[in-house]
Design an enzyme around this catalytic site. Sequence first.
Site, PDB file in Angstrom:
ATOM      1  N   ASP A  45      63.405  43.805  34.208  1.00 32.15           N
ATOM      2  CA  ASP A  45      64.169  42.576  34.336  1.00 32.15           C
ATOM      3  C   ASP A  45      63.263  41.424  33.901  1.00 32.15           C
ATOM      4  OD1 ASP A  45      66.284  41.089  36.945  1.00 32.15           O
ATOM      5  OD2 ASP A  45      66.294  40.954  34.765  1.00 32.15           O
ATOM      6  N   ASP A  96      71.814  49.689  38.259  1.00 28.50           N
ATOM      7  CA  ASP A  96      70.569  49.759  39.028  1.00 28.50           C
ATOM      8  C   ASP A  96      70.869  49.248  40.422  1.00 28.50           C
ATOM      9  OD1 ASP A  96      70.263  46.622  38.249  1.00 28.50           O
ATOM     10  OD2 ASP A  96      69.064  47.147  40.015  1.00 28.50           O
TER      11      ASP A  96
HETATM   12  C1  LIG Z   1      63.366  46.129  39.078  1.00 31.60           C
HETATM   13  C2  LIG Z   1      64.688  45.421  39.016  1.00 31.60           C
HETATM   14  C3  LIG Z   1      65.333  45.061  40.200  1.00 31.60           C
HETATM   15  C4  LIG Z   1      66.589  44.418  40.141  1.00 31.60           C
HETATM   16  C5  LIG Z   1      67.168  44.136  38.903  1.00 31.60           C
HETATM   17  C6  LIG Z   1      68.515  43.430  38.842  1.00 31.60           C
HETATM   18  C7  LIG Z   1      68.382  41.999  39.373  1.00 31.60           C
HETATM   19  C8  LIG Z   1      69.683  41.233  39.259  1.00 31.60           C
HETATM   20  C9  LIG Z   1      70.685  41.396  40.235  1.00 31.60           C
HETATM   21  N1  LIG Z   1      70.685  42.179  41.339  1.00 31.60           N
HETATM   22  C10 LIG Z   1      71.878  41.949  41.960  1.00 31.60           C
HETATM   23  N2  LIG Z   1      72.631  41.067  41.257  1.00 31.60           N
HETATM   24  C11 LIG Z   1      71.893  40.687  40.170  1.00 31.60           C
HETATM   25  C12 LIG Z   1      72.159  39.785  39.120  1.00 31.60           C
HETATM   26  C13 LIG Z   1      71.155  39.583  38.145  1.00 31.60           C
HETATM   27  C14 LIG Z   1      71.338  38.631  37.075  1.00 31.60           C
HETATM   28  O1  LIG Z   1      72.382  37.950  36.963  1.00 31.60           O
HETATM   29  N3  LIG Z   1      70.334  38.482  36.186  1.00 31.60           N
HETATM   30  C15 LIG Z   1      69.179  39.189  36.279  1.00 31.60           C
HETATM   31  N4  LIG Z   1      68.217  38.995  35.348  1.00 31.60           N
HETATM   32  N5  LIG Z   1      68.956  40.119  37.250  1.00 31.60           N
HETATM   33  C16 LIG Z   1      69.923  40.303  38.201  1.00 31.60           C
HETATM   34  C17 LIG Z   1      66.523  44.475  37.727  1.00 31.60           C
HETATM   35  C18 LIG Z   1      65.274  45.128  37.783  1.00 31.60           C
END
Ligand SMILES: Cc1ccc(CCc2c3nc[nH]c3cc3c(=O)[nH]c(N)nc23)cc1
Length: 371
Positions: A92, A267
């Site tokens: 991410d 995920d």
């Molecule tokens: C290691 C890792 C942990 C978590 C994630 C996803 C984390 C995650 C979200 N988790 C719940 N809702 C989420 C929304 C977004 C979002 O809108 N944008 C991003 N960049 N990440 C999100 C990615 C990688």
Amino acid sequence: MAAFPFEIKAVEGKARTGVLKTPRGDIRTPAFMPVGTAATVKAMTVDQVKATGADIILGNTYHLMLRPSAERVARLGGLHKFMRWDKPILTDSGGFQVMSLSGISKLTEEAVTFSSHVDGSKHVLTPERSIEIQADLLGSDIVMQLDECVAWPAEEARARKGMELSARWARRSKDAFGTRDTQALFGIQQGSTFEALRRESSDRLREIGFDGYAIGGLAVGEGHEAMCEVLDYAPGLLPEDRPRYLMGVGKPIDLVEAVARGVDMFDCVLPTRSGRHGQAWTWDGPINLKNAKYAEDESPLDPDSDCPASRDYSKAYLRHLFKAEEILGQVLLSWHNIAFFQALTAAMRAAIAEGRFERFRREFRARHLSQ
Ligand SMILES: Cc1ccc(CCc2c3nc[nH]c3cc3c(=O)[nH]c(N)nc23)cc1
């Protein structure tokens, strides 16, 4: 030329099953990607993760840039070598974690600046810096653009501002990523619960062009029904020939309902986090192993599973481990839960390939939600 070929093998309604081919290995979709935040899927060895059938895991820019630092991971050969995982890794971009984990943070057109939750040190994340960390220093295979995930519920004006900033950062991320062809860059659709905003976000991402498209801004407290209402239209706004990744989702029923609406990749920390607290996910729904009713239950969690944690240990023994606060309890239940999520996505892939996904979905709901 798309860096990673995405071959859709079968479609049933909006549900698809396929393969995303990467230099480090194929990703079978629908895919569940275990979260490996600080260079480890918590309480599991990479061999256990591989044994569950996971084709790809997630790493976190935010955590690794703070500790041990992205430069140190690079000096140690990159994230794959560092943690001994030789299959694909998706990272991410870090912005979401800054907003949800760090103390003081400031968001401007240029960057996100924040203080570390580890030692209070000051850090700056720009779209360009995030690409450098993910692609050059960590060496991840699938890189996410830096975006702003607006908190839920959001006023439309606020959601528009976040969506527009994310779209400008999508452009900057693509420019910084350049013409790499051994790594992929995914854009992230934003727009909260507003269809017009998600449509505009999708059009702007499509114009820029990405190897895959994530649906962001969900799993932020809106609940299953509101999420499904957005998923009734959001996946279809994205290119149908590229992978669609729903970030942060979810419970087993969320995965089934999202696959039915056209989502390919998922995920969630749920399997490992709930496993560490004694919650086991099964075809009959979640159970809490600390419950007295399992004190002398000699049956395993799933006798038909090929995962040792699911097949070889009695619920009575697992309950004992949690009551005694033995580390092995957290290890075995994390392993079982990840194996269950992999078995669920494998079952959905097979059901779609054989044209019986709707029956699978109906039977899963009847059994899993019966409680
Ligand atoms: C290691 C890792 C942990 C978590 C994630 C996803 C984390 C995650 C979200 N988790 C719940 N809702 C989420 C929304 C977004 C979002 O809108 N944008 C991003 N960049 N990440 C999100 C990615 C990688």
